[in-house]
Design a protein around this motif. Sequence first.
Motif, PDB file in Angstrom:
ATOM      1  N   GLY A  70       1.105  -1.005   0.096  1.00 18.64           N
ATOM      2  CA  GLY A  70      -0.191  -0.075  -0.116  1.00 18.64           C
ATOM      3  C   GLY A  70       0.757   1.266   0.229  1.00 18.64           C
ATOM      4  O   GLY A  70       2.010   1.083  -0.156  1.00 18.64           O
ATOM      5  N   LYS A  71       0.421   2.354   0.253  1.00 16.73           N
ATOM      6  CA  LYS A  71       0.927   3.637   0.321  1.00 16.73           C
ATOM      7  C   LYS A  71       1.988   3.602   1.232  1.00 16.73           C
ATOM      8  O   LYS A  71       3.442   4.256   0.887  1.00 16.73           O
ATOM      9  CB  LYS A  71       0.018   4.734   0.590  1.00 16.73           C
ATOM     10  N   SER A  72       1.920   3.235   2.427  1.00 19.49           N
ATOM     11  CA  SER A  72       3.094   3.115   3.537  1.00 19.49           C
ATOM     12  C   SER A  72       4.106   2.512   3.152  1.00 19.49           C
ATOM     13  O   SER A  72       5.414   2.890   2.923  1.00 19.49           O
ATOM     14  CB  SER A  72       2.437   2.701   4.592  1.00 19.49           C
ATOM     15  N   MET A  73       4.076   0.909   2.511  1.00 19.34           N
ATOM     16  CA  MET A  73       5.127   0.441   2.136  1.00 19.34           C
ATOM     17  C   MET A  73       5.843   0.844   1.064  1.00 19.34           C
ATOM     18  O   MET A  73       6.909   0.903   0.597  1.00 19.34           O
ATOM     19  CB  MET A  73       4.628  -1.025   2.000  1.00 19.34           C
ATOM     20  N   ALA A  74       4.934   1.327   0.012  1.00 20.14           N
ATOM     21  CA  ALA A  74       5.527   1.794  -1.217  1.00 20.14           C
ATOM     22  C   ALA A  74       6.454   3.060  -0.983  1.00 20.14           C
ATOM     23  O   ALA A  74       7.588   3.168  -1.592  1.00 20.14           O
ATOM     24  CB  ALA A  74       4.351   2.456  -2.363  1.00 20.14           C
ATOM     25  N   LYS A  75       6.145   3.885   0.026  1.00 20.89           N
ATOM     26  CA  LYS A  75       6.854   4.858   0.437  1.00 20.89           C
ATOM     27  C   LYS A  75       8.366   4.498   1.021  1.00 20.89           C
ATOM     28  O   LYS A  75       9.321   5.168   0.765  1.00 20.89           O
ATOM     29  CB  LYS A  75       6.322   5.914   1.372  1.00 20.89           C
ATOM     30  N   THR A  76       8.367   3.506   1.850  1.00 18.61           N
ATOM     31  CA  THR A  76       9.424   2.729   2.344  1.00 18.61           C
ATOM     32  C   THR A  76      10.234   2.251   1.103  1.00 18.61           C
ATOM     33  O   THR A  76      11.545   2.521   1.284  1.00 18.61           O
ATOM     34  CB  THR A  76       9.060   1.682   3.331  1.00 18.61           C
ATOM     35  N   ILE A  77       9.795   1.723   0.423  1.00 16.91           N
ATOM     36  CA  ILE A  77      10.684   1.030  -0.671  1.00 16.91           C
ATOM     37  C   ILE A  77      11.225   2.249  -1.620  1.00 16.91           C
ATOM     38  O   ILE A  77      12.351   2.166  -1.740  1.00 16.91           O
ATOM     39  CB  ILE A  77       9.686   0.031  -1.450  1.00 16.91           C
ATOM     40  N   SER A  78      10.376   3.239  -1.799  1.00 15.03           N
ATOM     41  CA  SER A  78      10.774   4.260  -2.625  1.00 15.03           C
ATOM     42  C   SER A  78      12.063   5.028  -1.951  1.00 15.03           C
ATOM     43  O   SER A  78      12.922   5.194  -2.580  1.00 15.03           O
ATOM     44  CB  SER A  78       9.618   5.359  -2.940  1.00 15.03           C
ATOM     45  N   LYS A  79      11.759   5.217  -0.612  1.00 18.91           N
ATOM     46  CA  LYS A  79      12.882   6.063   0.162  1.00 18.91           C
ATOM     47  C   LYS A  79      14.260   5.220  -0.167  1.00 18.91           C
ATOM     48  O   LYS A  79      15.112   5.705  -0.216  1.00 18.91           O
ATOM     49  CB  LYS A  79      12.531   5.934   1.704  1.00 18.91           C
ATOM     50  N   TYR A  80      14.117   3.963   0.114  1.00 16.92           N
ATOM     51  CA  TYR A  80      15.297   2.988   0.251  1.00 16.92           C
ATOM     52  C   TYR A  80      15.751   3.296  -1.288  1.00 16.92           C
ATOM     53  O   TYR A  80      17.002   3.247  -1.646  1.00 16.92           O
ATOM     54  CB  TYR A  80      15.003   1.562   0.462  1.00 16.92           C
ATOM     55  N   CYS A  81      15.175   2.948  -2.375  1.00 14.29           N
ATOM     56  CA  CYS A  81      15.707   2.817  -3.844  1.00 14.29           C
ATOM     57  C   CYS A  81      16.211   4.413  -3.826  1.00 14.29           C
ATOM     58  O   CYS A  81      17.219   4.268  -4.649  1.00 14.29           O
ATOM     59  CB  CYS A  81      14.657   2.498  -4.648  1.00 14.29           C
TER      60      CYS A  81
END
Length: 176
Positions: A70-81
Amino acid sequence: DLHSFPTRRSSDLLVTDFASIYNLKNYRNEIIKIEGFGVQSTDNLIAAIEESKECKFANFLVAIGIPGIGKSMAKTISKYCVSIKDDRNIINQFIDMAVSGFDWSILDDIGENISSSINAYVSDNLSEIKPLAYILAIIEESADVLSENIFGSKTFCITGKLFKYPNRDKLVEDID
């Protein structure tokens, strides 16, 4: 439904995968003839599709439909990438990481099952996801911007009339 966009002949689907959405402008005259469409609604559809070519990476991750993301995990992955200094397009970088079996569970809030799910989904849908790396323009966000959510994990219920926002989605976007 992505695979059932109506056409004049049911055997000829205009939308068969994610990338084909971005080719709909080539079928403008056919779309205009579809019941419920006309010149204005077709032009609005084509304009919205063109506008969607520019998006945030986290929104891309949600949009491709990875189960459990969802949005929260997508932001976590995006931040890492984003934090990884890499010469590749961020979509290609993400794809390469997933296909090679990257352990996403090293990131906050992502467990082993979701990590496996990400990698399996990307591998299984590579032919649909890969072309998007060459179609979409990902809006660059710094890792700092992605982590600046002052509301943390709070839940909001938006009620009443909105005066400064055209709709609730825009307000939610600002809260996120």
